[in-house]
Design a protein around this motif. Structure first.
Motif, PDB file in Angstrom:
ATOM      1  N   PHE A   1       0.807  -1.211   0.000  1.00  0.00           N
ATOM      2  CA  PHE A   1       0.000   0.000   0.000  1.00  0.00           C
ATOM      3  C   PHE A   1       0.849   1.275   0.000  1.00  0.00           C
ATOM      4  CE2 PHE A   1      -4.124  -1.744   2.157  1.00  0.00           C
ATOM      5  CZ  PHE A   1      -4.313  -2.591   1.084  1.00  0.00           C
TER       6      PHE A   1
ATOM      7  N   ARG B   1      -3.394  -1.293  -4.439  1.00  0.00           N
ATOM      8  CA  ARG B   1      -4.426  -1.298  -3.399  1.00  0.00           C
ATOM      9  C   ARG B   1      -5.659  -2.086  -3.855  1.00  0.00           C
ATOM     10  NH1 ARG B   1      -4.436   2.311   0.975  1.00  0.00           N
ATOM     11  NH2 ARG B   1      -2.458   3.439   1.211  1.00  0.00           N
ATOM     12  N   HIS B   2      -5.940  -2.013  -5.146  1.00  0.00           N
ATOM     13  CA  HIS B   2      -7.064  -2.779  -5.670  1.00  0.00           C
ATOM     14  C   HIS B   2      -6.775  -4.279  -5.602  1.00  0.00           C
ATOM     15  CE1 HIS B   2     -10.556  -3.785  -8.091  1.00  0.00           C
ATOM     16  NE2 HIS B   2      -9.768  -4.518  -8.867  1.00  0.00           N
TER      17      HIS B   2
ATOM     18  N   GLN C   1      -6.887  -5.596  -1.948  1.00  0.00           N
ATOM     19  CA  GLN C   1      -8.019  -5.247  -1.101  1.00  0.00           C
ATOM     20  C   GLN C   1      -8.504  -6.480  -0.348  1.00  0.00           C
ATOM     21  OE1 GLN C   1     -11.986  -5.485  -3.903  1.00  0.00           O
ATOM     22  NE2 GLN C   1     -10.682  -3.693  -4.137  1.00  0.00           N
ATOM     23  N   THR C   2      -9.227  -6.255   0.727  1.00  0.00           N
ATOM     24  CA  THR C   2      -9.741  -7.341   1.559  1.00  0.00           C
ATOM     25  C   THR C   2     -10.679  -8.251   0.762  1.00  0.00           C
ATOM     26  OG1 THR C   2      -9.616  -5.853   3.461  1.00  0.00           O
ATOM     27  CG2 THR C   2     -10.956  -7.833   3.702  1.00  0.00           C
TER      28      THR C   2
ATOM     29  N   THR D   1      -7.226  -9.756   1.616  1.00  0.00           N
ATOM     30  CA  THR D   1      -5.933  -9.489   1.003  1.00  0.00           C
ATOM     31  C   THR D   1      -5.259 -10.738   0.463  1.00  0.00           C
ATOM     32  OG1 THR D   1      -5.674  -7.608   2.495  1.00  0.00           O
ATOM     33  CG2 THR D   1      -3.682  -8.419   1.424  1.00  0.00           C
TER      34      THR D   1
ATOM     35  N   TYR E   1      -4.921 -11.683  -3.320  1.00  0.00           N
ATOM     36  CA  TYR E   1      -4.293 -10.799  -4.304  1.00  0.00           C
ATOM     37  C   TYR E   1      -3.640 -11.575  -5.442  1.00  0.00           C
ATOM     38  CZ  TYR E   1       0.423 -11.863  -2.547  1.00  0.00           C
ATOM     39  OH  TYR E   1       1.592 -12.492  -2.202  1.00  0.00           O
TER      40      TYR E   1
ATOM     41  N   ARG F   1     -11.682 -14.088  -7.099  1.00  0.00           N
ATOM     42  CA  ARG F   1     -12.100 -12.696  -7.248  1.00  0.00           C
ATOM     43  C   ARG F   1     -13.243 -12.603  -8.256  1.00  0.00           C
ATOM     44  NH1 ARG F   1     -10.131  -9.612  -2.970  1.00  0.00           N
ATOM     45  NH2 ARG F   1      -7.888  -9.236  -3.125  1.00  0.00           N
TER      46      ARG F   1
ATOM     47  N   HIS G   1     -14.100  -7.102 -10.081  1.00  0.00           N
ATOM     48  CA  HIS G   1     -12.755  -6.877  -9.523  1.00  0.00           C
ATOM     49  C   HIS G   1     -11.694  -7.070 -10.607  1.00  0.00           C
ATOM     50  CE1 HIS G   1      -9.519  -7.012  -6.455  1.00  0.00           C
ATOM     51  NE2 HIS G   1      -8.971  -7.876  -7.295  1.00  0.00           N
TER      52      HIS G   1
END
Length: 361
Positions: A230, A285-286, A289-290, A292, A295, A322, A326
């Motif tokens: 981040f 950050r995208h 994101q939670t 996490t 990712y 995802r 997203h």
């Protein structure tokens, strides 16, 4: 090998693995890996002057990549690194333990086995956080004992990895306390007792202020490798008291751009570094994101869209982790950064993915 490594910072990209999409596997079964594509991606990272952090959580360690496959990945990648002159560091954990309950003796032996394999392959060791130790230890002393034992055994300085529970909920309370201040004291105690055996620490807590305070307290010569996906631009630039090196999952999709930015730091162009890297934070950050820990799905999507692999499938079936919105937003952000060598190919693949998911083109 391509572009030489940066001079002002030590930079690792934590690399993903490429699944074999034609293997007849199940989510809970052994990982099936496309070795040619996986190793080719490591050569891509080395060609930009980045080091490879191998068999880490970005490679789905503990989320589809079993220890047997991780061990083979370490052997193969370390051999490629030796042949090409690329830098490599590999994860050492305890994930070969499969019993529901294990002892501290079992955990120490598991760590020893993996440390021996990594060092025997000619790679630097990254001592990762252990789910088994988090579940078994009742306070800080088992951490002090086991990590101290490993550091005394290590043939060369290692990187210690503090992975926060946002990346793996099973690591809640690591270093013997859910109070991060107390956990930090235990972490620093272990380092202070073995400074010559610690090359650096990788901190993945997504807390820039805490990382800055920690790196200011490290013994001289011990690096802080940011794992903060981040806040990495400002942490790598640093302040009057020092800076963070980098060991980042986001540098997997950002490799060419990240390498170019760090080379600007080599010439003292801090403003140029920030101008190039700051716009990438929205994408990072995208992706992170939670929750996490998923990712990796976005990272592999971008590798497929960029042409580094021929498919969007992952070990353990994690490509489903995802949503389509997203993934579409990840594509849009990456495209806006110019990350795709062939934008038309990326757009066509994204349309195909939308069609498969049931969306519109």
């Amino acid at each position: 090998m391509g572009t030489p490594p940066a001079a002002s910072r030590t930079v690792f990209a934590a690399a993903h693995v490429v699944a074999d999409p034609f293997a007849d596997t199940a989510p809970e079964g052994p990982a099936a890996i496309d070795w040619d594509a996986t190793l080719a991606f490591r050569h891509h990272l080395w060609s930009h002057g980045l080091g490879v952090a191998e068999a880490m959580d970005t490679a789905q360690r503990g989320m589809g990549l079993d220890w047997s496959s991780a061990a083979e990945l370490i052997r193969r990648s370390a051999a490629e690194a030796a042949a090409t002159g690329g830098r490599i560091a590999c994860g050492v954990g305890t994930d070969q333990l499969i019993a529901p309950e294990v002892s501290l003796v079992d955990i120490r032996a598991a760590y020893e086995e993996q440390l021996s394999l990594v060092e025997g392959a000619g790679a630097q060791a990254i001592v990762m956080a252990s789910r088994h130790l988090a579940a078994t230890a009742t306070g800080p002393e088992p951490y002090v004992d086991i990590y101290g034992h490993l550091l005394r055994q290590a043939a060369a300085p290692v990187i210690l990895h503090w992975l926060g529970p946002m990346f793996d909920p099973a690591l809640q309370g690591y270093w013997g306390s859910t109070d991060l201040d107390l956990a930090t004291e235990t972490f620093l105690r272990i380092i202070a007792e073995h400074p010559a055996k610690v090359d650096g620490v990788k901190v993945s807590l997504l807390d820039a202020d805490r990382e800055v305070q920690l790196r200011r307290r490290l013994p001289e010569g011990v690096r802080c490798y940011t794992g903060d996906d981040f806040h990495y631009p400002e942490l790598i630039v640093g302040d009057a008291h020092g800076f963070s090196d980098a060991l980042l999952g986001i540098f997997d999709p950002l490799a060419p751009l990240a390498a170019e930015a760090v080379r600007l730091l080599d010439s003292g162009d801090t403003g140029g570094f920030r101008k190039l890297l700051d716009p990438t934070v929205a994408l990072s950050r995208h992706l992170f994101q939670t929750p996490t820990r998923y990712y990796k799905t976005g990272v592999v999507l971008l590798a497929w869209l960029a042409g580094h692999q021929s498919h969007f499938s992952m070990v353990g079936g994690l490509q489903s982790a995802r949503s389509l919105p997203h993934l579409r937003r990840a594509y849009e952000l990456a495209d806006g950064l110019g990350l795709f060598p062939d934008p038309e190919l990326a757009a066509a693949r994204m349309r195909r993915l939308a069609s498969v998911y049931g969306g519109t083109e």
